[in-house]
Scaffold this motif. Structure first.
Motif, PDB file in Angstrom:
ATOM      1  N   VAL A  99       0.618  -0.751   0.137  1.00  0.00           N
ATOM      2  CA  VAL A  99       0.123  -0.082   0.077  1.00  0.00           C
ATOM      3  C   VAL A  99       1.208   1.525   0.272  1.00  0.00           C
ATOM      4  CG1 VAL A  99      -1.533   0.803   1.569  1.00  0.00           C
ATOM      5  CG2 VAL A  99      -2.269  -1.646   0.930  1.00  0.00           C
ATOM      6  N   ILE A 113      -1.417  -1.503  -4.425  1.00  0.00           N
ATOM      7  CA  ILE A 113      -2.862  -0.884  -4.138  1.00  0.00           C
ATOM      8  C   ILE A 113      -1.884   0.902  -3.768  1.00  0.00           C
ATOM      9  CG2 ILE A 113      -5.251   0.175  -2.621  1.00  0.00           C
ATOM     10  CD1 ILE A 113      -5.118  -3.114  -1.730  1.00  0.00           C
ATOM     11  N   HIS A 114      -3.117   2.167  -4.599  1.00  0.00           N
ATOM     12  CA  HIS A 114      -1.611   2.617  -4.280  1.00  0.00           C
ATOM     13  C   HIS A 114      -2.649   3.736  -3.799  1.00  0.00           C
ATOM     14  CE1 HIS A 114       0.667   2.142  -7.343  1.00  0.00           C
ATOM     15  NE2 HIS A 114       0.254   1.968  -8.204  1.00  0.00           N
ATOM     16  N   LYS A 115      -2.369   4.319  -2.720  1.00  0.00           N
ATOM     17  CA  LYS A 115      -2.765   5.863  -1.606  1.00  0.00           C
ATOM     18  C   LYS A 115      -3.372   6.324  -2.370  1.00  0.00           C
ATOM     19  CE  LYS A 115      -0.584   4.209   2.519  1.00  0.00           C
ATOM     20  NZ  LYS A 115       0.810   5.024   3.383  1.00  0.00           N
ATOM     21  N   PHE A 117      -6.956   4.231  -0.821  1.00  0.00           N
ATOM     22  CA  PHE A 117      -6.804   3.519  -1.680  1.00  0.00           C
ATOM     23  C   PHE A 117      -8.730   3.230  -1.451  1.00  0.00           C
ATOM     24  CE2 PHE A 117      -4.793   2.517   2.111  1.00  0.00           C
ATOM     25  CZ  PHE A 117      -5.598   2.276   3.157  1.00  0.00           C
TER      26      PHE A 117
END
Length: 163
Positions: A99, A113-115, A117
Motif C-alpha cells: 500500500v 494498491i495506491h493511496k 485506496f
C-alpha cells in the motif's frame, strides 16, 4: 445490521487456515493503520500485528515469521524505504500486499494498491492473497530461527492503535 452480526457474517468468507497466521500491518501513519485494522476486524480477522519502521519489521521477520501469513506494507516508513522488505517476506513464504503513495510503483510478484485506496479493494486483495498462499507450498524454515527466544521482544515491537 449491527456491527457484531456484520463481523460474524463476513468471518465465514475467510479462507481456512488464516486463524493461525497473523496479518502484519507495516505503516507509520497511525490513522491509515487504524483504518486498515478496523476494516480487517470487520471482516473477521483478529490476529493483527503492527510495525512502524524497517527496524521493527525486520525484527518481526527474524523472530515471528512463522506466525505471519500476510504483510500489508507501506513503502515509505519513518526510517527509510521498505522495498527490500518485499523480498524478505516472500523468501519467508509470507504473502505481501503493498500500500503506497508512490503512483508509479509496480511489482511483478505482489499486488500494489495506491493511496488513497478503496478499503473494499484492499480487503478483496487480502482474501485473494490468503487463498493463493494456501494453494502454494512454502519452505520458510530459514525464517523461523530463534523465534522461541524472542517472543517478548516481538511483543514489544507491536503498538496498539486507537482512534
Amino acid at each position: 445490521m449491527n456491527r457484531n452480526s456484520q463481523t460474524a457474517s463476513h468471518a465465514q468468507n475467510r479462507p481456512c487456515g488464516d486463524d493461525e497466521k497473523a496479518i502484519l500491518i507495516i505503516e507509520d501513519e497511525k490513522l491509515v493503520a487504524w483504518d486498515i485494522e478496523q476494516s480487517l476486524r470487520e471482516q473477521g480477522f483478529h490476529n493483527i500485528m503492527f510495525a512502524t519502521s524497517l527496524r521493527n519489521s525486520r525484527h518481526l521477520i527474524q523472530t515471528t515469521a512463522h506466525q505471519i501469513g500476510l504483510a500489508i506494507l507501506d513503502l515509505k516508513l519513518e526510517d527509510g524505504d521498505a522495498t527490500d522488505l518485499i523480498e524478505e517476506f516472500v523468501k519467508c513464504g509470507i504473502a505481501v500486499v503493498v500500500v503506497t503513495g508512490y503512483s508509479g510503483f509496480a511489482h511483478m510478484r505482489v499486488p500494489v494498491i495506491h493511496k488513497p485506496f478503496d478499503t473494499a479493494k484492499l480487503l478483496e486483495i487480502v482474501q485473494a492473497s490468503f487463498k493463493q498462499k494456501e494453494q502454494q507450498p512454502s519452505d520458510s524454515t530459514h525464517c523461523n530461527q530463534n523465534h522461541n527466544n524472542h517472543k517478548d521482544q516481538a511483543q514489544a515491537a507491536r503498538w496498539p492503535i486507537s482512534p
